[in-house]
Write a protein that holds these residues in place. Structure first.
Motif, short mmCIF file in Angstrom:
data_model
loop_
_atom_site.label_atom_id
_atom_site.label_comp_id
_atom_site.label_asym_id
_atom_site.label_seq_id
_atom_site.Cartn_x
_atom_site.Cartn_y
_atom_site.Cartn_z
N ASP A 1 19.94 -8.82 -3.39
CA ASP A 1 19.43 -7.99 -2.28
C ASP A 1 18.55 -6.85 -2.79
OD1 ASP A 1 20.70 -9.53 -0.40
OD2 ASP A 1 22.41 -8.18 -0.13
N VAL A 2 19.01 -6.14 -3.81
CA VAL A 2 18.21 -5.00 -4.29
C VAL A 2 16.96 -5.49 -5.01
CG1 VAL A 2 20.15 -3.40 -4.45
CG2 VAL A 2 19.56 -4.79 -6.43
N ARG A 3 17.03 -6.67 -5.60
CA ARG A 3 15.82 -7.24 -6.21
C ARG A 3 14.77 -7.53 -5.13
NH1 ARG A 3 15.82 -9.07 -11.35
NH2 ARG A 3 18.06 -9.47 -11.42
N GLU A 4 15.23 -8.06 -3.99
CA GLU A 4 14.33 -8.29 -2.87
C GLU A 4 13.78 -6.96 -2.33
OE1 GLU A 4 15.54 -10.83 0.34
OE2 GLU A 4 16.54 -12.23 -1.01
N ASP A 5 14.65 -5.95 -2.27
CA ASP A 5 14.20 -4.64 -1.80
C ASP A 5 13.06 -4.12 -2.68
OD1 ASP A 5 15.99 -4.62 0.25
OD2 ASP A 5 17.40 -3.21 -0.68
N LEU A 6 13.21 -4.29 -3.98
CA LEU A 6 12.17 -3.81 -4.90
C LEU A 6 10.84 -4.52 -4.63
CD1 LEU A 6 11.20 -2.19 -7.32
CD2 LEU A 6 12.19 -3.94 -8.82
N ILE A 7 10.91 -5.83 -4.38
CA ILE A 7 9.70 -6.60 -4.08
C ILE A 7 9.05 -6.08 -2.79
CG2 ILE A 7 8.85 -8.88 -3.40
CD1 ILE A 7 11.00 -10.08 -5.26
N HIS A 8 9.87 -5.87 -1.75
CA HIS A 8 9.34 -5.42 -0.46
C HIS A 8 8.77 -4.00 -0.55
CE1 HIS A 8 10.61 -9.00 1.45
NE2 HIS A 8 11.91 -8.73 1.46
N ILE A 9 9.46 -3.12 -1.28
CA ILE A 9 8.98 -1.75 -1.43
C ILE A 9 7.65 -1.73 -2.18
CG2 ILE A 9 9.43 0.44 -2.62
CD1 ILE A 9 12.41 -0.01 -1.92
N ARG B 1 1.67 -1.23 -1.94
CA ARG B 1 0.32 -1.78 -2.12
C ARG B 1 -0.43 -1.80 -0.79
NH1 ARG B 1 3.09 -5.29 -5.70
NH2 ARG B 1 3.32 -6.87 -4.07
N ARG B 2 0.29 -2.15 0.29
CA ARG B 2 -0.35 -2.18 1.60
C ARG B 2 -0.83 -0.79 1.99
NH1 ARG B 2 0.50 -0.90 6.61
NH2 ARG B 2 2.53 0.06 6.15
N ARG B 3 0.00 0.22 1.74
CA ARG B 3 -0.38 1.59 2.08
C ARG B 3 -1.57 2.05 1.25
NH1 ARG B 3 5.55 4.59 2.40
NH2 ARG B 3 6.44 3.26 4.03
N MET B 4 -1.58 1.64 -0.02
CA MET B 4 -2.68 2.04 -0.89
C MET B 4 -3.99 1.42 -0.42
SD MET B 4 -2.99 1.74 -5.04
CE MET B 4 -1.61 2.87 -5.22
N VAL B 5 -3.95 0.15 -0.03
CA VAL B 5 -5.14 -0.52 0.48
C VAL B 5 -5.64 0.17 1.75
CG1 VAL B 5 -6.01 -2.65 1.54
CG2 VAL B 5 -4.64 -2.76 -0.55
N ASN B 6 -4.70 0.51 2.66
CA ASN B 6 -5.08 1.20 3.88
C ASN B 6 -5.70 2.56 3.59
OD1 ASN B 6 -4.17 -0.89 5.44
ND2 ASN B 6 -2.21 0.07 5.97
N HIS B 7 -5.10 3.25 2.61
CA HIS B 7 -5.61 4.57 2.24
C HIS B 7 -7.03 4.46 1.67
CE1 HIS B 7 -5.68 8.67 0.72
NE2 HIS B 7 -6.05 8.19 -0.46
N LEU B 8 -7.24 3.47 0.80
CA LEU B 8 -8.57 3.28 0.22
C LEU B 8 -9.58 2.87 1.29
CD1 LEU B 8 -7.64 1.44 -3.10
CD2 LEU B 8 -8.43 3.81 -2.83
N GLY B 9 -9.09 2.05 2.25
CA GLY B 9 -9.98 1.63 3.34
C GLY B 9 -10.43 2.80 4.18
N LYS B 10 -9.49 3.70 4.50
CA LYS B 10 -9.84 4.88 5.28
C LYS B 10 -10.79 5.78 4.50
CE LYS B 10 -5.55 5.02 7.97
NZ LYS B 10 -4.30 5.79 8.23
N ALA B 11 -10.52 5.93 3.21
CA ALA B 11 -11.40 6.77 2.38
C ALA B 11 -12.81 6.18 2.33
CB ALA B 11 -10.81 6.88 0.97
N TRP B 12 -12.88 4.87 2.24
CA TRP B 12 -14.19 4.19 2.20
C TRP B 12 -14.93 4.39 3.52
CZ3 TRP B 12 -17.88 2.31 -0.64
CH2 TRP B 12 -18.80 1.40 -0.10
N ASN B 13 -14.23 4.26 4.64
CA ASN B 13 -14.86 4.43 5.94
C ASN B 13 -15.36 5.86 6.13
OD1 ASN B 13 -14.45 1.77 6.71
ND2 ASN B 13 -12.46 2.20 7.68
#
Length: 242
Positions: free
Chosen positions: A199-207, A212-224
């Motif tokens: 379970d905690v191994r899966e949690d690490l994968i999801h976190i 990564r998703r948040r970082m991509v969104n952040h970079l996308g907003k910065a680019w815009n």
């Protein structure tokens, strides 16, 4: 392990020997087993015990016959009844048989204790990595409001994240506090099970994926935003659209 019963071959001595072996099997061995999510002994765990059996051990011979083909998990009651079933068939052990069985159970228990320590180490290692994954800014502390953002998609079998997420928003949790909570849980609830480690191994994968998703969104907003500024200075932006 406790003091060994008297070797006097009397009915009382035989009963003491049986009670001692029953305690070892039903308490010591069961508590060291890697139980499933329902707190039961999975068939593969029983088979692992049987594979560890030495030759010419009467209890082992009984287990091979009675439990090797089981397909269902064993509750503690069922697990204890395996030894009771052996006694019903074989009777109270004499001193020689008692010592042979006890020696094997002691060896089995030591091996299980080593496996349990490895699971504790693995759980702590993954939990520490989870903390570092949530600490995206590398400050060594987590704000409660940040912890709450992970609650919707983690299993969090120890409820560590959820416990801390109940604090006030402005509070911060250090890695030391986080790991102390993991230690406290293990002290109070016993050795981690393999299912909890999964379970905690899966949690690490999801976190990690969420970060990564948040970082991509952040970079996308910065680019815009950058593109918006560029449009203010140029009639045609380079790669920013019209």
């Amino acid at each position: 392990m406790g003091a060994k019963p008297s070797s006097h071959d009397t009915p009382a001595g035989a009963a003491i020997r049986t009670a001692d072996l029953d305690r070892m099997w039903c308490s010591n061995i069961f508590q060291q087993m890697d139980l499933d999510r329902d707190g039961e002994v999975a068939p593969k765990e029983i088979k692992a015990v049987i594979r560890a059996c030495p030759d010419n051990n009467p209890l082992c011979d009984f287990l091979k016959e009675e439990a090797s083909s089981r397909q269902e998990s064993l509750s503690k009651w069922d697990f204890c009844n395996l030894f009771s079933g052996y006694i019903k068939v074989a009777g109270d052990p004499d001193e020689f048989t008692y010592r042979r069985i006890r020696s094997w159970l002691e060896t089995l228990e030591r091996g299980m204790e080593r496996s349990a320590q490895l699971r504790i180490y693995e759980m702590k290692s993954i939990q520490k990595t989870i903390f570092k994954a949530m600490d995206v800014e590398g400050k060594g502390k987590l704000e409660v409001k940040d912890l709450r953002t992970y609650m919707d998609f983690v299993k969090d079998p120890y409820n560590i994240i959820r416990i801390f997420a109940q604090r006030y928003n402005y509070m911060k949790i250090s890695q030391e506090e986080y790991m102390d909570a993991v230690d406290t849980y293990i002290d109070n609830h016993g050795t981690p099970r393999k299912c909890h480690i999964e379970d905690v191994r899966e949690d690490l994968i999801h976190i990690s994926a969420e970060n990564r998703r948040r970082m991509v969104n952040h970079l996308g907003k910065a680019w815009n935003q950058s593109c918006g500024l560029m449009r203010g200075f140029f009639s045609h932006s380079f790669g920013c659209g019209a």
